[in-house]
Design an enzyme around this catalytic site. Sequence first.
Site, mmCIF file in Angstrom:
data_model
loop_
_atom_site.group_PDB
_atom_site.id
_atom_site.type_symbol
_atom_site.label_atom_id
_atom_site.label_comp_id
_atom_site.label_asym_id
_atom_site.label_seq_id
_atom_site.Cartn_x
_atom_site.Cartn_y
_atom_site.Cartn_z
ATOM 1 N N ASP A 160 -5.974 -24.178 -1.961
ATOM 2 C CA ASP A 160 -6.749 -22.947 -1.988
ATOM 3 C C ASP A 160 -7.215 -22.612 -3.403
ATOM 4 O OD1 ASP A 160 -7.887 -20.579 -0.998
ATOM 5 O OD2 ASP A 160 -6.102 -19.430 -1.539
ATOM 6 N N ASN A 409 4.027 -28.563 -4.718
ATOM 7 C CA ASN A 409 3.812 -27.206 -4.214
ATOM 8 C C ASN A 409 3.530 -27.249 -2.718
ATOM 9 O OD1 ASN A 409 3.178 -24.211 -4.704
ATOM 10 N ND2 ASN A 409 1.370 -24.933 -3.582
ATOM 11 N N GLU A 410 4.352 -26.540 -1.960
ATOM 12 C CA GLU A 410 4.186 -26.326 -0.522
ATOM 13 C C GLU A 410 3.955 -27.611 0.277
ATOM 14 O OE1 GLU A 410 1.325 -23.231 0.233
ATOM 15 O OE2 GLU A 410 2.709 -21.673 -0.431
ATOM 16 N N ASN A 463 7.857 -19.769 -1.712
ATOM 17 C CA ASN A 463 6.566 -19.096 -1.605
ATOM 18 C C ASN A 463 6.579 -18.324 -0.290
ATOM 19 O OD1 ASN A 463 5.971 -20.533 -3.895
ATOM 20 N ND2 ASN A 463 4.324 -21.744 -3.014
ATOM 21 N N TYR A 465 5.076 -14.811 2.012
ATOM 22 C CA TYR A 465 4.010 -13.820 2.142
ATOM 23 C C TYR A 465 4.269 -12.858 3.294
ATOM 24 C CZ TYR A 465 1.431 -16.334 -1.396
ATOM 25 O OH TYR A 465 1.044 -16.911 -2.583
ATOM 26 N N GLU A 500 5.994 -17.585 -5.379
ATOM 27 C CA GLU A 500 4.754 -16.948 -4.920
ATOM 28 C C GLU A 500 5.102 -15.802 -3.988
ATOM 29 O OE1 GLU A 500 1.605 -19.310 -3.275
ATOM 30 O OE2 GLU A 500 1.866 -20.947 -4.727
ATOM 31 N N TRP A 545 2.190 -14.231 -7.216
ATOM 32 C CA TRP A 545 0.937 -14.934 -7.003
ATOM 33 C C TRP A 545 -0.156 -13.879 -6.904
ATOM 34 C CZ3 TRP A 545 -0.107 -19.767 -7.785
ATOM 35 C CH2 TRP A 545 -1.331 -20.285 -7.350
ATOM 36 N N LYS A 564 -5.518 -12.245 -5.011
ATOM 37 C CA LYS A 564 -4.123 -11.843 -5.161
ATOM 38 C C LYS A 564 -3.735 -11.564 -6.613
ATOM 39 C CE LYS A 564 -2.366 -14.119 -1.009
ATOM 40 N NZ LYS A 564 -3.563 -14.893 -0.628
#
Length: 595
Positions: A160, A409-410, A463, A465, A500, A545, A564
């Site tokens: 992203d 990452n992720e 991370n 959300y 994040e 983040w 963000k």
Amino acid sequence: MLKPVPTPTREQVILDGVWRFAIDSRVGDEPWAARLDTPLEVAVPASYNDQFADPEIRDHVGWVYYQRDVRVPRGWAGERILIRFDAATHAARVYAGDALVGEHVGGYTPFDVDITDHVEASGSFRLTVAVDNRLTRETIPPGTVTTTSDGSLSQRYLHDFYNYAGLARSVRLHSVPRAHVTDIAVTTGYSGTTGRVGYAVDVEGAGDIAVTLRDESGADVACGTGPVGELEVADVRLWQPGAAYLYDLVVELRAGGELVDQYTQTVGVRTVEVRGTEFLINGEPFYFKGFGKHEDTPIRGKGHDDAFLVHDFQLLEWIGANSFRTSHYPYAEDVLDFADRHGMVIIDETAAVGLNMLIDAGISKGGEKRTFGPEVIGDESQAALAQHVRELIARDKNHPSVVMWSLINEPASNEDGSREYFEPIVRLARELDPSRPITFSLVMFANAKNDQIVDLFDVISLNRYYGWYVTPGDLRTAESYLRMDLASWEAFGKPVMMTEYGADTQPGAHSIWDGPWTEEYQASLLDMYHRVFDEVPYFVGEQVWNFADFQTSNGTHRVEGNKKGAFTRDRKPKAGAHALRRRWTSFGDRKPGTD
């Protein structure tokens, strides 16, 4: 991998400026064989995409060409002559005149090209650099390229942030003696007031090696000889978060008593370790407070800019941050040099983002049912990631600001095949640098029950959300989910941190009901997370983040990029920035309530 710097035996010419430029569809088959037939010029260092008003250039997929004429200083006769590219995103071929003199794959690490046999001192030559921005299943980060109905190429990728490309960092022509120092590795420690600086020096050619350690006043504090050794430093000054102190390790190569080569490596004496559920710097518990960032600014894209570097660090100081993660790729080495000098703590990350077929531009859509395997992310990708890890650690191993490596990452770490893919990468990182802890950032749907690789790492980095992608607008439910999630990791007996968390926020949007996208909602969401963090004894850090809004790929869920940021893309604070400042300036580098 030594960064080129002027020394008594080395010189350099900075090649930054305006270069001739063309995309592959507008030039012939061998554009390097003559002066580029183009009216376009492009700035270096900078991504090329946003410099032009032409959408065909911004959205171009494939090769582009940079070209300029270069004159070699007349005093360089008898020296090795090289060109250093601090980065070329994502692959490069370098031509001196008609000759292909070097190639490199990987968009965020530097490489040298030796052109000694193709140029002459006091002469000039035509330098052409071909840069390819394509991402495939074999590259890091991955992507897919398809051919459209009109024959043009279309790029799709799973991260992203916008796929900015080109020569985003500096280019240097530099000289080294025929016999010269090729690498220096330092390790540090201390006992009481006595510091230890271990060193290992690699050279090309013959000669005797002498090393001298100097303090910031220029006084000699220790010396040694030979390619490997350890220096003792009486009354050592430690490199500490927010209070940097740097020594200079001056390495000399001599032959017959004459100086052949000299290079100076900065050194910060400090220790880093994970002990139980604590992250320790110089034996003291450290609590990360800061951000995931991006190298992203208007017009320049991912181009390095010293003015933004200085201003961003000023904003980090203003807000009370002590750290950031180089999400999601190695940043320019100038950034780490600055962090070394100013005591900023860095989690240094590879470009391994998007290794998860269930993610499309940051939001799960189902997608492919499998990430790892010969037909998706397989051996070629794993080999590419191994090379990224080698180059990252080779470049950044001596930076005291770098306290931890983030390898991925992720990723789809909850999927079968993930352990077979990542375990050799973890083993390689530990072999290359046993002195630093390692981590990776876990995606939302990798949890304490289904993750297959978290035991390989030293620090659990999450991370999450809740309140945004999960239960958006419902912070009460989000808080209960977050509390349960963090509690589930206690059994691992490792430090846990958040790498994040946050919410997209449109600057200037306001509501008394904390509606999503408003500045009030961003501040309320952050406050909720912090309330939960402070309840968890094994929690060691919070990195929001994101530091600033950044450009993303085209998509209906993004309006002018990811919003963000605590700051706008042009670095104006949102309400969330003020909320973070109130929190982070209220305590130091230890967990709240333990100072």
